[in-house]
Scaffold this motif. Structure first.
Motif, PDB file in Angstrom:
ATOM      1  N   VAL A 379      27.626  69.225  32.209  1.00 21.61           N
ATOM      2  CA  VAL A 379      27.607  67.755  32.279  1.00 21.61           C
ATOM      3  C   VAL A 379      28.436  67.142  31.153  1.00 21.61           C
ATOM      4  O   VAL A 379      28.656  65.937  31.136  1.00 21.61           O
ATOM      5  N   ASN A 380      28.863  67.968  30.226  1.00 19.83           N
ATOM      6  CA  ASN A 380      29.643  67.435  29.098  1.00 19.83           C
ATOM      7  C   ASN A 380      31.147  67.538  29.313  1.00 19.83           C
ATOM      8  O   ASN A 380      31.920  67.520  28.349  1.00 19.83           O
ATOM      9  N   GLN A 398      22.778  59.854  25.744  1.00 19.54           N
ATOM     10  CA  GLN A 398      22.711  61.122  26.466  1.00 19.54           C
ATOM     11  C   GLN A 398      22.937  62.228  25.443  1.00 19.54           C
ATOM     12  O   GLN A 398      23.783  62.103  24.556  1.00 19.54           O
ATOM     13  N   ARG A 399      22.211  63.306  25.571  1.00 20.25           N
ATOM     14  CA  ARG A 399      22.232  64.345  24.542  1.00 20.25           C
ATOM     15  C   ARG A 399      22.287  65.749  25.132  1.00 20.25           C
ATOM     16  O   ARG A 399      21.924  65.952  26.293  1.00 20.25           O
ATOM     17  N   ASP A 400      22.697  66.671  24.315  1.00 21.87           N
ATOM     18  CA  ASP A 400      22.568  68.112  24.560  1.00 21.87           C
ATOM     19  C   ASP A 400      23.370  68.580  25.798  1.00 21.87           C
ATOM     20  O   ASP A 400      24.382  68.014  26.112  1.00 21.87           O
ATOM     21  N   GLY A 401      22.873  69.591  26.485  1.00 25.87           N
ATOM     22  CA  GLY A 401      23.600  70.150  27.635  1.00 25.87           C
ATOM     23  C   GLY A 401      24.583  71.221  27.192  1.00 25.87           C
ATOM     24  O   GLY A 401      24.970  71.319  26.018  1.00 25.87           O
ATOM     25  N   HIS A 402      25.034  72.034  28.180  1.00 30.02           N
ATOM     26  CA  HIS A 402      26.010  73.098  27.905  1.00 30.02           C
ATOM     27  C   HIS A 402      27.237  72.541  27.220  1.00 30.02           C
ATOM     28  O   HIS A 402      27.761  71.498  27.603  1.00 30.02           O
ATOM     29  N   MET A 403      27.742  73.255  26.259  1.00 27.31           N
ATOM     30  CA  MET A 403      29.006  72.960  25.580  1.00 27.31           C
ATOM     31  C   MET A 403      29.009  71.589  24.909  1.00 27.31           C
ATOM     32  O   MET A 403      30.029  70.917  24.875  1.00 27.31           O
ATOM     33  N   GLN A 404      27.870  71.202  24.401  1.00 25.54           N
ATOM     34  CA  GLN A 404      27.828  69.943  23.652  1.00 25.54           C
ATOM     35  C   GLN A 404      28.689  70.112  22.402  1.00 25.54           C
ATOM     36  O   GLN A 404      28.482  71.044  21.628  1.00 25.54           O
ATOM     37  N   THR A 405      29.655  69.244  22.205  1.00 27.13           N
ATOM     38  CA  THR A 405      30.518  69.380  21.028  1.00 27.13           C
ATOM     39  C   THR A 405      30.235  68.317  19.979  1.00 27.13           C
ATOM     40  O   THR A 405      30.764  68.383  18.884  1.00 27.13           O
ATOM     41  N   GLN A 406      29.427  67.333  20.343  1.00 27.57           N
ATOM     42  CA  GLN A 406      29.137  66.293  19.363  1.00 27.57           C
ATOM     43  C   GLN A 406      27.894  66.656  18.559  1.00 27.57           C
ATOM     44  O   GLN A 406      26.934  67.203  19.119  1.00 27.57           O
ATOM     45  N   VAL A 407      27.919  66.330  17.288  1.00 25.95           N
ATOM     46  CA  VAL A 407      26.761  66.602  16.438  1.00 25.95           C
ATOM     47  C   VAL A 407      26.106  65.261  16.130  1.00 25.95           C
ATOM     48  O   VAL A 407      26.549  64.520  15.265  1.00 25.95           O
ATOM     49  N   LYS A 409      23.344  62.677  14.799  1.00 27.68           N
ATOM     50  CA  LYS A 409      22.460  62.719  13.629  1.00 27.68           C
ATOM     51  C   LYS A 409      21.181  61.926  13.886  1.00 27.68           C
ATOM     52  O   LYS A 409      21.191  60.981  14.679  1.00 27.68           O
ATOM     53  N   GLY A 410      20.134  62.287  13.210  1.00 32.52           N
ATOM     54  CA  GLY A 410      18.918  61.482  13.200  1.00 32.52           C
ATOM     55  C   GLY A 410      18.005  61.713  14.385  1.00 32.52           C
ATOM     56  O   GLY A 410      18.241  62.581  15.234  1.00 32.52           O
ATOM     57  N   ARG A 411      16.941  60.858  14.468  1.00 32.51           N
ATOM     58  CA  ARG A 411      15.903  61.020  15.485  1.00 32.51           C
ATOM     59  C   ARG A 411      16.071  60.073  16.665  1.00 32.51           C
ATOM     60  O   ARG A 411      15.414  60.205  17.679  1.00 32.51           O
ATOM     61  N   ALA A 412      16.925  59.058  16.494  1.00 33.58           N
ATOM     62  CA  ALA A 412      16.986  57.981  17.490  1.00 33.58           C
ATOM     63  C   ALA A 412      17.833  58.383  18.699  1.00 33.58           C
ATOM     64  O   ALA A 412      19.022  58.100  18.767  1.00 33.58           O
ATOM     65  N   ASN A 413      17.201  59.069  19.672  1.00 34.59           N
ATOM     66  CA  ASN A 413      17.932  59.477  20.879  1.00 34.59           C
ATOM     67  C   ASN A 413      17.323  58.822  22.118  1.00 34.59           C
ATOM     68  O   ASN A 413      17.319  59.386  23.202  1.00 34.59           O
ATOM     69  N   TYR A 414      16.774  57.647  21.963  1.00 34.52           N
ATOM     70  CA  TYR A 414      16.173  56.908  23.075  1.00 34.52           C
ATOM     71  C   TYR A 414      16.432  55.426  22.833  1.00 34.52           C
ATOM     72  O   TYR A 414      16.752  54.997  21.703  1.00 34.52           O
ATOM     73  N   GLU A 415      16.288  54.652  23.901  1.00 39.50           N
ATOM     74  CA  GLU A 415      16.575  53.220  23.805  1.00 39.50           C
ATOM     75  C   GLU A 415      15.558  52.471  24.647  1.00 39.50           C
ATOM     76  O   GLU A 415      15.295  52.919  25.779  1.00 39.50           O
ATOM     77  N   PRO A 416      14.873  51.443  24.176  1.00 35.72           N
ATOM     78  CA  PRO A 416      15.103  50.851  22.847  1.00 35.72           C
ATOM     79  C   PRO A 416      14.445  51.669  21.745  1.00 35.72           C
ATOM     80  O   PRO A 416      13.512  52.421  21.997  1.00 35.72           O
ATOM     81  N   ASN A 417      14.950  51.517  20.541  1.00 33.68           N
ATOM     82  CA  ASN A 417      14.285  52.092  19.374  1.00 33.68           C
ATOM     83  C   ASN A 417      14.480  51.144  18.212  1.00 33.68           C
ATOM     84  O   ASN A 417      15.327  50.250  18.256  1.00 33.68           O
ATOM     85  N   GLY A 427      20.778  51.334  17.571  1.00 34.69           N
ATOM     86  CA  GLY A 427      21.667  52.149  18.398  1.00 34.69           C
ATOM     87  C   GLY A 427      22.358  51.325  19.468  1.00 34.69           C
ATOM     88  O   GLY A 427      22.158  50.117  19.566  1.00 34.69           O
ATOM     89  N   PRO A 428      23.206  51.993  20.287  1.00 36.96           N
ATOM     90  CA  PRO A 428      23.974  51.247  21.290  1.00 36.96           C
ATOM     91  C   PRO A 428      23.074  50.588  22.327  1.00 36.96           C
ATOM     92  O   PRO A 428      22.058  51.164  22.730  1.00 36.96           O
TER      93      PRO A 428
END
Ligand code: HDD
Length: 698
Positions: A379-380, A398-407, A409-417, A427-428
């Motif tokens: 998906v990446n 959107q996070r993770d998945g095969h061949m994720q190349t972005q690193v 940072k932090g805990r905020a991987n949801y919206e709203p936060n 966040g965006p």
């Protein structure tokens, strides 16, 4: 173990493979070869063995890593459009569409947007030839400031089918037959014509596919069309229907069928090479970009449905407004990384561009993303450099998945936060004003699995296309159908197609039946009786392209003792007009001219037939010509140039070869000593008038 202590080029023979003297070594960290994980490699020629003549050891991770990576080098080829060639360039807007769209790529006059364009054939595999009779894909990825816009079109403005649910059937039918695995890259076989005969909606597209558009001279000389109807949305989200058009600066030009077949043998990479060489030489291909715009009311007033991809809107009805240009000025650096991994998605649209309810387009909105997942495996795939949105910032949760190349940072991987680490606004966030919005189109009644009644006319547009062609093009089209149906082995399949053709044009059906020497069946019963539409000259090729040497290639066949002054005069004149010249000689080392000077050859006669040129000149000495009379390749060189309607320049000493090749006198066969200017004039186009003398057309 003496071998493992030795270093680089001074190694003993036991460390060298064949050609060992070329193997270099390096101890500098920046130039030395490493494993994928950065471990420096001491020997890239020999695997690790138990003794000099012993078996290879499993512990040799250098060998295993290299072989394993190689074993996985291929990814699945595209299920359609597998064979493609691409280039980088830019799009420049010359006229703003601000009245109808808020997409910046179509409103900021003078702005240049980077593009990546991939041209393709449809039916053949990735390794198939460039010149089959086929539709050409014309996929443009604009890296706009508001995200990527992929306009994934073809060189033909209509399509075979009306509903995406038939796409797998169409492609199965045209590809190699399931049991035998052939024919490759060819529509001239039973299953394709069986499907076509049973699907009368394909008839309009068949007219185009059997026309000279499907055997282009060069990818630089094809038109492009978005095919489906799209919408533009302005600041107020008011919709306007739009059809997209690309017009090549060099005009739309084609080959002759016999020529295309021979090119396939002479140079299977003919189009790929042509595009690459032109760009490398600084002859950048260019297209104008245009739109046909129409309101809902204008669309409703047309006698056909613009949501039906088997119909076109004649320019005479809705003119094309030219609003920009595209120039391809850079070859890819790496075929796999760019051309192969490029993922085009009709769903890639910046705000201000939107889809229509065309049921073919609607299916495409699902298929491409899905295809990329199996081709690119993750998906990446949008993170692969060629697919990355580079004209704008890109961020989401959107996070993770095969061949994720972005690193991230932090805990905020949801919206709203409301985590401080995600910045002041957490966040965006969605942008209701600047973000992508869909047209607020009122939708119809109940759920149905139906084809709209407004799609039922399958023949009027096919008739419009056929009757709008010049006589030459009509003859080519009829002959192409004869050729293809001659490869069909089942009488009932052939007869069904013939019966359908009767609804297009009685004369066309008659010509094809005569060309096959079979009895013409009565026309099939159409769902809706076809109408005669006003003819559209814009649908022609012949007589429309500019007569120029620009972008064309002239081959000069020379022998020892040839007159170098004539060679140079032709070369100078052709190059001055932007054409390319290649010297062809019996041997690749070249020839010794009359004045004793050497002339290098660009190609050897047997491997450089005249089919790859637009015009040829035969500058031979008397003795040289006498020798070539016994050389089949030389006779074919002249015979094919004549048969493929090319200008032929010659010197008097070459006359015996022309005679042996059956080249008759006509305005395109020019004595260079007498009138070189006439040769140049003839070389700027094809000698269409010659055709009845060299070919039996349907
Ligand atoms: Fe498609 C690839 C053009 C209908 C499904 N298509 C593909 C490419 C082009 C087109 C140029 C190659 C892109 C590249 O260079 O990578 N296709 C068209 C046009 C269509 C069309 C002009 C009619 C308007 N296509 C169409 C339908 C479907 C697909 C109806 C399925 C419902 N097309 C695909 C695909 C491909 C594709 C299977 C194969 C590889 C890829 O997408 O990337 O998803």
């Amino acid at each position: 173990m003496a071998t493992s202590k030795r270093r680089g080029s001074s190694a003993s023979t036991s460390r060298l493979g064949s050609g060992g003297e070329l193997h270099q070594s390096s101890s500098a960290p920046e130039t030395r070869i490493t494993t994928n994980h950065g471990v420096p490699i001491s020997d890239n020629q020999n695997s690790l063995k138990g003794g000099q003549r012993g078996p290879t050891l499993l512990e040799d991770f250098v060998l295993r890593e290299k072989i394993q990576h190689f074993d996985h080098e291929r990814i699945p080829e595209r299920i359609v459009h597998a064979r493609g060639s691409a280039a980088h360039g830019f799009f420049e807007l010359t006229d703003s569409l601000a009245d109808v769209t808020r997409a910046k790529v179509l409103t900021e006059v003078g702005a240049k947007t980077e593009v990546f364009v991939r041209f393709s054939t449809v039916a053949g595999g990735a390794g198939s030839v460039d010149t089959p009779r086929d539709v050409r894909g014309f996929a443009v990825k604009f890296y706009t400031k508001e995200g990527n816009w992929d306009l994934v079109g073809n060189n033909i403005p209509v399509f075979f089918i009306q509903d995406a649910i038939k796409f797998p059937d169409l492609i199965h039918a045209v590809k190699m037959e399931a049991d035998r695995g052939y024919p490759q890259a060819a529509s001239a076989h039973d299953t394709f014509w069986d499907f076509i005969g049973l699907m009368p909606e394909s008839t309009h597209m068949i007219m185009w596919a059997m026309s000279d558009r499907a055997i282009p001279r060069s990818l630089r000389m094809i038109e492009g069309f978005g095919v489906n109807t799209f919408r533009l949305l302005n600041e107020e989200d008011e919709p306007t229907f739009v059809k997209f058009h690309w017009r090549p600066k060099l005009g739309t030009q084609s080959t002759c069928w016999d020529e295309a077949v021979k090119i396939a043998g002479a140079d299977p990479d003919y189009h790929r090479r042509d595009l690459h060489e032109a760009i490398a030489a600084g002859n950048f291909p260019e297209w104008e970009f245009g739109v046909q715009l129409l309101s809902q009311a204008e669309a409703d007033a047309l006698p056909f449905d613009i949501l039906d991809a088997t119909k076109l809107i004649p320019e005479e009805m809705v003119p094309i407004r030219m609003i920009g240009r595209m120039v391809l000025d850079r070859n890819p650096d790496n075929f796999f990384a760019e051309t192969e991994q490029a993922a085009f998605l009709p769903t890639n649209m910046p705000p201000g561009i939107d889809v229509s309810e065309d049921p073919l387009l609607q299916g495409r909105l699902f298929s491409y993303q899905d295809t990329q997942l199996s081709r690119l495996g993750t998906v990446n795939f949008h993170q692969i450099p060629i697919n990355r949105a580079k004209g704008c910032p890109f961020q989401n949760l959107q996070r993770d998945g095969h061949m994720q190349t972005q690193v991230f940072k932090g805990r905020a991987n949801y919206e709203p936060n409301s985590l401080a680490e995600a910045g002041e606004i957490g966040g965006p966030r969605a942008d209701p004003d600047g973000g992508f919005r869909s047209a607020g189109i009122p939708l119809g009644e109940s759920k149905v699995r139906l084809r709209s009644e407004s799609f039922a006319d399958h023949y009027s547009h096919a008739r419009l296309f056929y009757r709008s062609q010049t006589e030459i093009e009509q003859a080519h089209l009829a002959s192409a159908i004869v050729f293809e149906l001659s490869k069909v082995t089942l009488d009932h399949v052939r007869n069904r197609v013939l019966a359908n053709l009767g609804n297009v044009d009685a004369d066309l059906a008659k010509r094809v039946a005569a060309g096959l020497n079979v009895e013409l069946p009565p026309p099939s019963k159409p769902a809706v009786a076809p109408e005669d539409m006003e003819l559209s000259r814009a649908l022609r090729i012949v007589g429309k392209y500019p007569e120029t040497l620009k972008g064309r290639a002239v081959g000069i066949l020379v022998t020892d003792g040839a007159d170098g002054a004539i060679v140079e005069a032709v070369r100078k004149a052709v190059e001055a007009e932007g054409g390319a010249v290649k010297i062809v000689a019996p041997k690749i080392g070249g020839v010794t001219l009359k004045n004793g000077k050497k002339l290098k050859a660009d190609g050897q006669l047997a491997g450089t037939p005249s089919v790859i040129f637009d015009a040829v000149a035969l500058v031979l000495s008397k003795e040289g010509c006498a020798k070539l009379l016994k050389e089949g390749a030389a006779i074919e060189f002249a015979m094919d140039a004549f048969g493929h309607l090319k200008a032929i320049g010659f010197v008097a000493d070459a006359k015996p070869l022309l005679d042996k090749a059956g080249v008759a006198a006509d305005p395109g066969v020019v004595d260079l000593a007498r009138n070189a200017a006439d040769f140049l004039a003839a070389a700027r186009t094809r000698q269409w008038d010659r055709e009845p003398a060299v070919r039996m057309l349907a």
